[in-house]
Write an enzyme that holds these catalytic residues in place. Structure first.
Site, mmCIF file in Angstrom:
data_model
loop_
_atom_site.group_PDB
_atom_site.id
_atom_site.type_symbol
_atom_site.label_atom_id
_atom_site.label_comp_id
_atom_site.label_asym_id
_atom_site.label_seq_id
_atom_site.Cartn_x
_atom_site.Cartn_y
_atom_site.Cartn_z
ATOM 1 N N ARG A 195 25.511 31.128 50.886
ATOM 2 C CA ARG A 195 27.259 31.339 51.904
ATOM 3 C C ARG A 195 25.985 32.353 52.814
ATOM 4 O O ARG A 195 26.975 33.374 52.833
ATOM 5 C CB ARG A 195 28.404 31.730 50.605
ATOM 6 C CG ARG A 195 29.503 30.939 50.752
ATOM 7 C CD ARG A 195 29.965 31.118 49.348
ATOM 8 N NE ARG A 195 31.796 30.538 49.518
ATOM 9 C CZ ARG A 195 32.023 29.861 48.975
ATOM 10 N NH1 ARG A 195 31.392 29.189 48.724
ATOM 11 N NH2 ARG A 195 33.467 29.690 48.999
ATOM 12 N N ARG B 181 46.845 23.254 48.533
ATOM 13 C CA ARG B 181 45.910 22.460 47.491
ATOM 14 C C ARG B 181 46.179 22.874 46.668
ATOM 15 O O ARG B 181 46.770 23.661 45.308
ATOM 16 C CB ARG B 181 45.147 23.263 48.047
ATOM 17 C CG ARG B 181 43.388 22.685 47.006
ATOM 18 C CD ARG B 181 42.576 23.090 47.747
ATOM 19 N NE ARG B 181 41.513 24.534 47.112
ATOM 20 C CZ ARG B 181 40.143 24.650 48.125
ATOM 21 N NH1 ARG B 181 39.626 23.817 48.457
ATOM 22 N NH2 ARG B 181 40.382 25.991 48.080
ATOM 23 N N ARG C 182 39.006 35.799 51.614
ATOM 24 C CA ARG C 182 38.433 34.598 51.263
ATOM 25 C C ARG C 182 37.980 33.996 52.750
ATOM 26 O O ARG C 182 36.956 34.299 53.019
ATOM 27 C CB ARG C 182 38.016 33.864 51.090
ATOM 28 C CG ARG C 182 37.961 33.655 49.112
ATOM 29 C CD ARG C 182 39.339 32.728 48.280
ATOM 30 N NE ARG C 182 39.195 31.000 48.668
ATOM 31 C CZ ARG C 182 39.212 30.472 48.536
ATOM 32 N NH1 ARG C 182 40.614 30.396 48.225
ATOM 33 N NH2 ARG C 182 38.880 29.050 47.858
ATOM 34 N N LYS D 104 35.089 20.080 52.471
ATOM 35 C CA LYS D 104 33.588 20.362 51.756
ATOM 36 C C LYS D 104 34.003 19.464 50.606
ATOM 37 O O LYS D 104 33.176 18.716 50.440
ATOM 38 C CB LYS D 104 33.591 21.538 51.687
ATOM 39 C CG LYS D 104 32.776 22.594 53.307
ATOM 40 C CD LYS D 104 32.160 23.706 52.875
ATOM 41 C CE LYS D 104 32.935 24.874 51.374
ATOM 42 N NZ LYS D 104 34.146 25.112 52.262
ATOM 43 N N ARG E 178 44.880 26.653 42.776
ATOM 44 C CA ARG E 178 43.790 28.217 41.999
ATOM 45 C C ARG E 178 44.376 29.402 42.705
ATOM 46 O O ARG E 178 44.974 29.913 42.981
ATOM 47 C CB ARG E 178 42.037 27.712 42.791
ATOM 48 C CG ARG E 178 41.679 26.298 42.535
ATOM 49 C CD ARG E 178 40.453 26.077 43.547
ATOM 50 N NE ARG E 178 39.902 27.244 44.127
ATOM 51 C CZ ARG E 178 38.614 26.849 44.526
ATOM 52 N NH1 ARG E 178 38.358 25.751 45.220
ATOM 53 N NH2 ARG E 178 38.263 28.031 45.554
HETATM 54 P P1 AMP Z 1 34.703 28.159 46.010
HETATM 55 O O1 AMP Z 1 35.576 26.930 45.242
HETATM 56 O O2 AMP Z 1 33.737 27.040 47.732
HETATM 57 O O3 AMP Z 1 35.335 27.962 47.629
HETATM 58 O O4 AMP Z 1 34.261 29.094 45.397
HETATM 59 C C1 AMP Z 1 34.982 30.061 44.741
HETATM 60 C C2 AMP Z 1 34.353 31.618 45.089
HETATM 61 O O5 AMP Z 1 33.085 31.671 43.865
HETATM 62 C C3 AMP Z 1 34.348 31.966 45.898
HETATM 63 O O6 AMP Z 1 35.467 32.401 46.952
HETATM 64 C C4 AMP Z 1 33.339 33.036 45.001
HETATM 65 O O7 AMP Z 1 33.800 34.086 44.952
HETATM 66 C C5 AMP Z 1 32.744 32.287 44.184
HETATM 67 N N1 AMP Z 1 31.146 31.717 45.245
HETATM 68 C C6 AMP Z 1 30.937 30.783 45.340
HETATM 69 N N2 AMP Z 1 30.225 30.356 45.540
HETATM 70 C C7 AMP Z 1 29.512 31.557 45.992
HETATM 71 C C8 AMP Z 1 28.573 31.287 46.621
HETATM 72 N N3 AMP Z 1 27.001 30.337 47.570
HETATM 73 N N4 AMP Z 1 27.901 33.046 46.591
HETATM 74 C C9 AMP Z 1 28.908 33.967 46.145
HETATM 75 N N5 AMP Z 1 29.903 33.295 45.795
HETATM 76 C C10 AMP Z 1 30.040 32.099 45.248
#
Ligand code: AMP
Length: 242
Positions: A106, A149, A193, A31, A182
């Site tokens: 989400r 990554r 996740r 994404k 990360r």
């Molecule tokens: P990402 O970089 O999109 O994989 O997000 C990393 C982490 O941030 C996720 O595993 C969640 O803990 C939190 N997070 C990101 N976006 C959201 C969202 N829309 N709702 C809830 N938690 C989020």
């Protein structure tokens, strides 16, 4: 045509009304990579909720302090915090022609809130429904992408030690900074996740399918091909006024 050619000042792309774009797909689907390609081509912002949360953690804000333990455990940050954060971001002037949501919505609550929010947001003077792109990737690919990554903390470039390694191990090709992994890309957090995704986010695909808005993409294809298809979807939706 290289992506940058289309984004030079004076290009029609820099003034096109694109509207809201939602990228759906599990962690590791690509994404972020696709959001960056759309952002470059159409000069609209990539709004990555994960990136905004990580910035808040680094800055030690109240939001960051609340989000940090949830993110470390691979869970989802509560909706009330997310909605306030996204509402503030959507008001920024750079989002006036459109924006790409990467990692939001989400949950069902976030999707419903966003539908409501769109009723009072206009793009170039009109209301627009979201274009939803669902990137599907096989489980083995996801694991390889997440565990491999690495990113540059300075310029945000993303690499993969198996699939797209930097020229020199552990070093950013463009700025020479040491690459980082990360915290939540460690194997023990990844399975949590992916579970959060299956439980709470996968049903959103059906939510948007019922609205007839979902464009499906095969994210197992080579990245350039996925990007070409992504840009074609956005281009034709923008031209059609979504
Ligand atoms: P990402 O970089 O999109 O994989 O997000 C990393 C982490 O941030 C996720 O595993 C969640 O803990 C939190 N997070 C990101 N976006 C959201 C969202 N829309 N709702 C809830 N938690 C989020």
């Amino acid at each position: 045509m290289p992506a940058d050619t289309a984004t030079r000042a004076g290009s029609p792309k820099a003034t096109a009304v694109v509207g809201p774009i939602i990228l759906l797909g599990p962690p590791g689907a690509g994404k972020g990579t696709q959001a960056k390609a759309i952002a470059r081509r159409f000069e609209i912002p990539q709004i990555s909720t994960g990136d905004i949360l990580r910035e808040n953690v680094v800055r030690g804000t109240e939001l960051g302090r609340k989000a940090d333990p949830v993110m470390k455990a691979g869970g989802l940050v509560p909706d009330d915090l997310m909605l306030a954060m996204v509402a503030a971001r959507l008001k920024q002037p750079d989002a006036a022609r459109g924006f790409i949501l990467d990692g939001f919505p989400r949950t069902d609550g976030q999707a419903q809130w966003f539908d409501q929010a769109l009723e009072s947001i206009t793009f170039g003077g009109r209301r627009m429904a979201p274009v939803v792109i669902n990137i599907r990737v096989s489980y083995n690919q996801l694991l390889q992408r997440l565990t491999g990554r690495r990113s540059c903390p300075v310029d945000g470039r993303i690499y993969n030690v198996y699939l797209q390694p930097p020229q020199q191990e552990g070093i950013c090709d463009s700025c020479g900074a040491p690459l980082v992994q990360r915290k939540d890309d460690k194997e023990e957090v990844i399975s949590e996740r992916l579970k959060s995704y299956e439980r709470q986010t996968q049903p959103l695909v059906d939510y948007y399918r019922r609205q007839g808005r979902v464009h499906e993409l095969n994210g197992d294809l080579p990245v350039d091909q996925v990007t070409a298809e992504t840009l074609a979807i956005v281009e034709s939706s923008a031209a059609a006024g979504a």
